[in-house]
Design an enzyme around this catalytic site. Sequence first.
Site, PDB file in Angstrom:
ATOM      1  N   TYR A  53       0.827  -1.223   0.000  1.00 60.90           N
ATOM      2  CA  TYR A  53       0.000   0.000   0.000  1.00 60.90           C
ATOM      3  C   TYR A  53       0.850   1.257   0.000  1.00 60.90           C
ATOM      4  CZ  TYR A  53      -3.751  -3.199   1.473  1.00 60.90           C
ATOM      5  OH  TYR A  53      -4.668  -4.226   1.563  1.00 60.90           O
ATOM      6  N   SER A 234     -13.048  -4.872   0.404  1.00 62.83           N
ATOM      7  CA  SER A 234     -13.949  -4.317  -0.614  1.00 62.83           C
ATOM      8  C   SER A 234     -15.417  -4.640  -0.338  1.00 62.83           C
ATOM      9  CB  SER A 234     -13.566  -4.817  -2.011  1.00 62.83           C
ATOM     10  OG  SER A 234     -12.316  -4.320  -2.406  1.00 62.83           O
ATOM     11  N   LEU A 236     -17.696  -2.652  -0.017  1.00 59.99           N
ATOM     12  CA  LEU A 236     -18.495  -1.715  -0.811  1.00 59.99           C
ATOM     13  C   LEU A 236     -18.085  -1.731  -2.287  1.00 59.99           C
ATOM     14  CD1 LEU A 236     -18.796   1.387   1.556  1.00 59.99           C
ATOM     15  CD2 LEU A 236     -20.533  -0.348   1.047  1.00 59.99           C
ATOM     16  N   PHE A 238     -15.195  -1.118  -4.116  1.00 57.97           N
ATOM     17  CA  PHE A 238     -14.537   0.120  -4.577  1.00 57.97           C
ATOM     18  C   PHE A 238     -15.485   1.319  -4.498  1.00 57.97           C
ATOM     19  CE2 PHE A 238     -11.754  -2.618  -7.605  1.00 57.97           C
ATOM     20  CZ  PHE A 238     -10.969  -3.007  -6.545  1.00 57.97           C
ATOM     21  N   LEU A 241     -20.989   0.206  -4.108  1.00 58.16           N
ATOM     22  CA  LEU A 241     -22.163  -0.067  -3.278  1.00 58.16           C
ATOM     23  C   LEU A 241     -22.498   1.079  -2.324  1.00 58.16           C
ATOM     24  CD1 LEU A 241     -21.665  -3.878  -2.612  1.00 58.16           C
ATOM     25  CD2 LEU A 241     -23.626  -2.806  -3.745  1.00 58.16           C
ATOM     26  N   GLY A 243     -23.536   3.658  -4.053  1.00 56.18           N
ATOM     27  CA  GLY A 243     -24.500   4.209  -5.004  1.00 56.18           C
ATOM     28  C   GLY A 243     -24.014   5.461  -5.702  1.00 56.18           C
ATOM     29  N   LYS A 244     -22.795   5.910  -5.400  1.00 55.17           N
ATOM     30  CA  LYS A 244     -22.348   7.204  -5.933  1.00 55.17           C
ATOM     31  C   LYS A 244     -22.047   7.183  -7.426  1.00 55.17           C
ATOM     32  CE  LYS A 244     -17.526   6.528  -4.409  1.00 55.17           C
ATOM     33  NZ  LYS A 244     -16.509   7.018  -3.454  1.00 55.17           N
TER      34      LYS A 244
END
Length: 346
Positions: A53, A234, A236, A238, A241, A243-244
């Site tokens: 990372y 993950s 969501l 990336f 989820l 919704g954006k």
Amino acid sequence: MKYTRLPNTNIRVSKICLGTMTWGRQNSEEEGHEQMDYALEQGVNFFDTAELYPVPAKKELYAVTEEIIGNWFKKRGNRDKVILGSKIAGTGDYTKHIRTTGFSKDSIISAVEGSLKRLQTDYIDLYQLHWPERNTNFFGQRGFNADAPDFWEDNIHQVLETLRDLVQEGKIRQVGLSNENPWGVMRFLEEAKVHQALPRMATIQNAYSLLNRLFEVGLSEVSIREKIGLLPYSPLGFGVLSGKYLGGKKPRKGRVTLFPNYNRYSNENSVRATQKYFDLATEHGLSLTQMSLAFVNTRTFVTSNIIGATTMEQLKENIESINVDLSDEVLKGIEAIHNEIPNPAP
């Protein structure tokens, strides 16, 4: 906050784990420190990082995330308040700037020593193998290619011996896997069962979300029967989820906007499924983010859910998901969508 334990250990961890993958690329050091301060205040005592990372991996930014965490430990003097996980990178074209020697004894020792120095600590609570050395189906590959060349020789015993030595030296406390499949998990577990002086894998860190529930096929049974806990990453997808990205939106600082090749959760079926999950959440007065995370939080094989955020608003909503209870009606709705569009983003 709710708490559990790393399986077969006395290490108490929060059910929400703070992921750090964006620090040093999408987030500054100051923002990373702010996230850690807030998370700890909310009872999140489990942080996860890796020598790879921030990602996408870049030679000039190698291990910057660990350095950010190490600087925070030094400033705050609170290493004892955090259960810390890190990882050694596996082989691949995108890790050649780190090393090309896989999980050899010298590689593992060097990786651990490097992480300890950057993290400014003398021990890591959970040390994980980021992905297998062998040719297998990880990072979204749909199946195992039996015809692909594979020069890997079974070194699992030797890997566990090296990790055992590091445990005995006090440099790591527990060990885990990541991006593994049932064969790999069982191979490590059986080696430790036959040779009881070797360390036993406590956890497995794999992708898991409403858009990718493949862990439930094969690995969930291994997890439950063998007591090896999932640390889902993950959850969501990336940020999909949240919704954006619905309606073709491309938020300026969104991960998928910044890195278009990170598109595994953005195919046509994933978009269709996300819209349906969004509609279900809205119908029941929930945000899609919290419904998605609450679903993961409550799976019986999950030890701690790795959330990640690039803004404080996202972080607060993600952590608050631990207090969200999903009704039977919502759970039935989730299953109906899953049956209609199963695992659109493996």
